[in-house]
Each structure stands twice: as structure tokens, then as C-alpha cells.
Scaffold this motif. Structure first.
Motif, PDB file in Angstrom:
ATOM      1  N   PRO A 128       0.793  -1.266   0.102  1.00 30.35           N
ATOM      2  CA  PRO A 128      -0.107  -0.053  -0.154  1.00 30.35           C
ATOM      3  C   PRO A 128       0.818   1.196  -0.026  1.00 30.35           C
ATOM      4  O   PRO A 128       2.124   1.098   0.615  1.00 30.35           O
ATOM      5  N   PRO A 129       0.329   2.275  -0.748  1.00 31.89           N
ATOM      6  CA  PRO A 129       1.111   3.549  -0.602  1.00 31.89           C
ATOM      7  C   PRO A 129       1.197   4.313   0.625  1.00 31.89           C
ATOM      8  O   PRO A 129       0.339   4.979   1.095  1.00 31.89           O
ATOM      9  N   ILE A 130       2.288   4.156   1.647  1.00 30.98           N
ATOM     10  CA  ILE A 130       2.580   4.822   2.730  1.00 30.98           C
ATOM     11  C   ILE A 130       3.953   5.610   2.808  1.00 30.98           C
ATOM     12  O   ILE A 130       4.712   5.184   1.935  1.00 30.98           O
ATOM     13  N   ASN A 165       6.665   1.916  -1.514  1.00 26.13           N
ATOM     14  CA  ASN A 165       6.453   0.457  -1.178  1.00 26.13           C
ATOM     15  C   ASN A 165       6.995  -0.040   0.173  1.00 26.13           C
ATOM     16  O   ASN A 165       8.374   0.098   0.188  1.00 26.13           O
ATOM     17  N   PRO A 166       6.211  -0.324   1.191  1.00 25.18           N
ATOM     18  CA  PRO A 166       7.063  -0.825   2.366  1.00 25.18           C
ATOM     19  C   PRO A 166       7.583  -1.976   2.229  1.00 25.18           C
ATOM     20  O   PRO A 166       8.837  -2.045   3.030  1.00 25.18           O
ATOM     21  N   ARG A 213      17.042  16.122  -2.853  1.00 24.72           N
ATOM     22  CA  ARG A 213      16.011  15.148  -3.506  1.00 24.72           C
ATOM     23  C   ARG A 213      16.036  13.466  -2.978  1.00 24.72           C
ATOM     24  O   ARG A 213      17.420  13.220  -3.270  1.00 24.72           O
ATOM     25  N   ALA A 214      15.094  13.081  -3.004  1.00 20.48           N
ATOM     26  CA  ALA A 214      15.295  11.450  -2.428  1.00 20.48           C
ATOM     27  C   ALA A 214      15.481  10.652  -3.611  1.00 20.48           C
ATOM     28  O   ALA A 214      15.007  11.134  -4.786  1.00 20.48           O
ATOM     29  N   THR A 215      16.503   9.631  -3.534  1.00 25.79           N
ATOM     30  CA  THR A 215      16.705   8.937  -4.276  1.00 25.79           C
ATOM     31  C   THR A 215      15.974   7.349  -4.352  1.00 25.79           C
ATOM     32  O   THR A 215      15.551   6.978  -5.176  1.00 25.79           O
ATOM     33  N   ALA A 216      15.257   7.450  -3.257  1.00 27.40           N
ATOM     34  CA  ALA A 216      14.389   6.430  -2.888  1.00 27.40           C
ATOM     35  C   ALA A 216      13.201   6.428  -4.119  1.00 27.40           C
ATOM     36  O   ALA A 216      12.599   7.288  -4.228  1.00 27.40           O
TER      37      ALA A 216
END
Length: 402
Positions: free
Chosen positions: A56-58, A93-94, A265-268
Motif C-alpha cells: 500500500p502507498p504509505i 512500497n513498504p 531530492r530523495a533517491t528512494a
């Protein structure tokens, strides 16, 4: 001391930071994994990465390794083990957090000379602790057995006061930030910008919100310095600021130490349709409030010298969880406990239906011989292989450079 200070003048910062980061990453394969987050994200873009379940998008940590977990204090002085570094937090994605933590645990096991069977069982315990928070939303970390390393750091955190933090960072006789290997001198433009930052009402409100301080207490900048800290974050703007509250004489008990850290900026990888703050510091603060509320509610986003920065006061209870050497029994306990820490951070963002669906997804893809999802095991094995080779190449290049 003068020679050391000259060594880290403004125009030499970047080269010094690069050398320091490369040295830290060359010390062990586990340190390399902690410092080289980009390689992990690159792997997620491969076909192996795309075979993962779509959670789920969290808000996720994005860089969920052992060093980014530890005791955190809230504004009221309560202490809990939570995620302590949210630079890479995104709505994503968790499963990515589970793989990153599984890789970190596996590399720690290898560094402790534990057999591969132990690594397999650690991943089983990681999933058991994580899933427990979805099977029973009321499950408490306090009721779960804690590894010895966690017990030690929690006891230490609970016993620490401001004086412990001050003695580690500043000089007692005349409150200053001692320039040297870790703290470097600032340019005039930096000093002016930082001084102006703490004239803002929201900054004063942040500082006076902790430790039962009065809202009308004045805030005075006592000293400031560039701070060489971290590993993967080396190279960004980082400042330590010593403040005095109320008493202009900067009495020892009225001091506080503030960390200013550039947000980039996030790379994740994030879900494409996820709505997040466009400002990077605002993104970090928002993610922290969802994943680690003890920390997130003590942070504020700001602008400094046209850079996006996160500002927070350092509390003596904020410590890094150090698990460099693991015994076999402790490895199992640690994996289950840390799995539950991350599970709590994820589960609190989901409603009941979403938690049940994600738990059902996690229970799939098991084998008769491994009580952990096959995608987790294969991902960690693949990542260990690629990181071990990359680590040796990093060491070779470092040795040639030296």
C-alpha cells in the motif's frame, strides 16, 4: 589546533568530506552498505526489484538500515525505539524497507562470522516481528523481548541528561563549539544566515516547545560551526548551532544544541501518483511525523542560503543503535524486535482493511523450508552478492587513491 582548522576551510570542505566518506565505507562491508544507498536503489530498478509485491502507498523510511534505528525522545521526554533518519523518506512500497533492513541484518551477521543458516532464520524472525503488528494492532514493543544491544542503549538513553550531551559537544568553561576534526569554521555569509534563521518566530517556537520551556523565553545564538557528521549524507550542508534560552549569560543549563541539515531530492523510489511536499525539507518532516512521530514533531523545514534544510534540537536521549557484533541467539531477537519497530511505523498509517490486505500479501510466496517470503530471501541474497563485489572494488580504488 590551528593546522586542523586550516585543513577544513570553506574551499576544502568537499574534498575532505569525500575522503572521509570513502574511508568510512572502506572499513567494512556493512559500513559500505550503510553508506552506499544509491546502489540499493539502482538494484530496485532492475528486473529483480520489479518482482516485489506492491504494498500500500504509505510513507516509508527509504533507507531502513540498522544505523537509522534507535532511541528517540519526544517533547515530553518519553523515549522509544523509532526510525531516526528520514532523509530518503517517500510515499512508496513498504517492501523496500523490509529488504533494506534485511540486507543490513544479513551484512551484520556476516561481519559477526555467523553461518548462512543464521541469516535465513534472521529473515524469518524479521518477518515474524513485522507481521505481528498487522496481525495484532495492539501488539506492544514493550512486551517483546529486546536484544541485549537494545537494552543497553535504552538504559543509557534514559539515564542521559543535557549535561551528557553538552560535555560531548561543547566546552564547559566557556560554552563554545570546539573547532577541530568534526566542527569547522563558517563563512561570514553562513553566520549571518544562521543568525537570521533563529530570529524567525517559528524557530523560537520550536526551541521553546521542548523541556517545559516558557513560550516567551528569548533565544540567543551563542556559537555555530559546520558539522562533519554521518556517512551517506556527507557533502551536504550541515551545521551545529549552540543556543541560549532566556539568560543572556548563556548559563550552562540554559543551553541547547541544534542540528541544521540540508535536505536534497530523495533517491528512494516513490509511487508515481503519490502526493508529497515538493520542498525536500517539508517532505522529510512530513515523512518523519508519520513514521517516527517522536522525532517528526520536533522538526521544522526552513530555507537557509537558498537551500532546503531541516532544523531540530538534539536531545541527549537520541542515540544510534549500534549492532556491530551479533551472537546467534541475539541475532534472532534483534531481527524480530526491529521488524516490529518498522511494522509499527508502517501499520499506524493504514486502516484496518489495508492492514489485513497487506498482511495477507505478506503471507504468500512462502516455501516449505523458509518461513519468509521468497522475494525477501532472493532479494537479500542478490543484494549481498552485488554489494560484496562492489565493496571490494571500492576498497581497491580507495587503496590506489591513498
Amino acid at each position: 589546533m590551528k593546522k586542523t582548522i586550516e585543513w577544513v576551510r570553506f574551499n576544502k570542505r568537499q574534498s575532505t568530506l569525500t575522503v572521509t566518506r570513502n574511508l568510512k565505507m572502506a572499513r567494512s562491508a556493512h559500513a559500505y552498505v550503510r553508506g552506499n544507498t544509491v546502489k540499493f536503489y539502482d538494484w530496485l530498478q532492475t528486473s529483480n526489484g520489479h518482482a516485489l509485491p506492491e504494498g500500500p502507498p504509505i510513507w516509508i523510511c527509504g533507507d531502513c538500515h540498522l544505523g537509522n534505528l534507535g532511541p528517540i525522545a519526544d517533547a515530553q521526554g518519553r523515549v522509544a525505539i523509532q526510525i531516526r533518519d528520514l532523509d530518503q523518506t517517500v510515499i512508496g512500497n513498504p517492501a523496500h524497507d523490509l529488504i533494506r533492513l534485511g540486507l543490513s541484518l544479513a551484512m551484520s551477521a556476516r561481519g559477526s562470522d555467523l553461518p548462512g543458516v543464521t541469516t535465513a532464520k534472521m529473515l524469518e524472525q524479521l518477518m515474524e516481528g513485522y507481521e505481528q503488528t498487522f496481525d495484532d494492532a495492539s501488539a506492544s514493543l514493550e512486551e517483546l523481548e529486546k536484544p541485549a544491544s537494545v537494552q543497553v542503549v535504552m538504559k543509557r538513553a534514559m539515564q542521559r541528561s543535557w549535561k551528557h550531551l553538552a560535555k560531548e559537544r561543547i566546552q564547559d568553561t566557556k560554552p563554545t563549539i570546539p573547532l577541530g576534526k568534526r566542527f569547522w569554521p563558517l563563512e561570514k555569509t553562513e553566520k549571518l544566515a544562521i543568525a537570521q534563521l533563529f530570529e524567525l518566530s517559528e524557530m523560537v517556537e520550536l526551541i521553546t516547545s521542548l523541556r517545559n520551556r516558557t513560550a516567551d523565553a528569548g533565544v540567543k545564538v551563542v556559537d555555530m560551526a559546520y558539522w562533519m557528521k554521518g556517512c551517506s549524507s556527507l557533502g551536504r550542508l550541515r551545521y551545529a548551532v549552540l543556543l541560549a534560552l532566556g539568560d543572556k549569560s548563556a548559563a550552562f543549563d540554559n543551553l541547547c544544541l541544534v542540528d541544521i541539515k540540508e535536505a536534497i531530492r530523495a533517491t528512494a523510489p516513490r509511487y508515481l501518483n503519490a502526493k508529497m511536499p515538493r520542498d525536500n525539507a517539508a517532505r522529510v518532516v512530513e515523512g518523519a511525523r508519520h513514521l517516527a512521530p517522536y522525532l517528526g514533531n520536533r522538526m521544522i523545514a526552513a530555507r537557509l542560503i537558498d537551500h532546503s534544510v531541516v532544523v531540530r534540537e538534539l536531545l541527549p536521549q537520541d542515540l544510534k543503535l549500534e549492532i556491530d557484533r551479533l551472537a546467534c541467539g541475539e541475532a534472532m531477537v534483534a531481527a524480530k524486535f526491529l521488524g516490529m519497530v518498522v511494522g509499527k511505523a508502517h501499520a499506524r498509517q493504514m486502516d484496518g482493511s489495508t492492514r489485513r490486505n497487506w498482511h495477507r500479501e505478506l503471507r504468500q510466496n512462502r516455501t516449505k523450508t523458509l518461513d519468509a517470503p521468497s522475494w525477501l530471501w532472493s532479494s537479500v541474497v542478490d543484494l549481498i552478492t552485488s554489494h560484496e563485489g562492489a565493496y571490494l572494488e571500492h576498497c581497491r580504488r580507495y587503496a590506489m587513491t591513498r
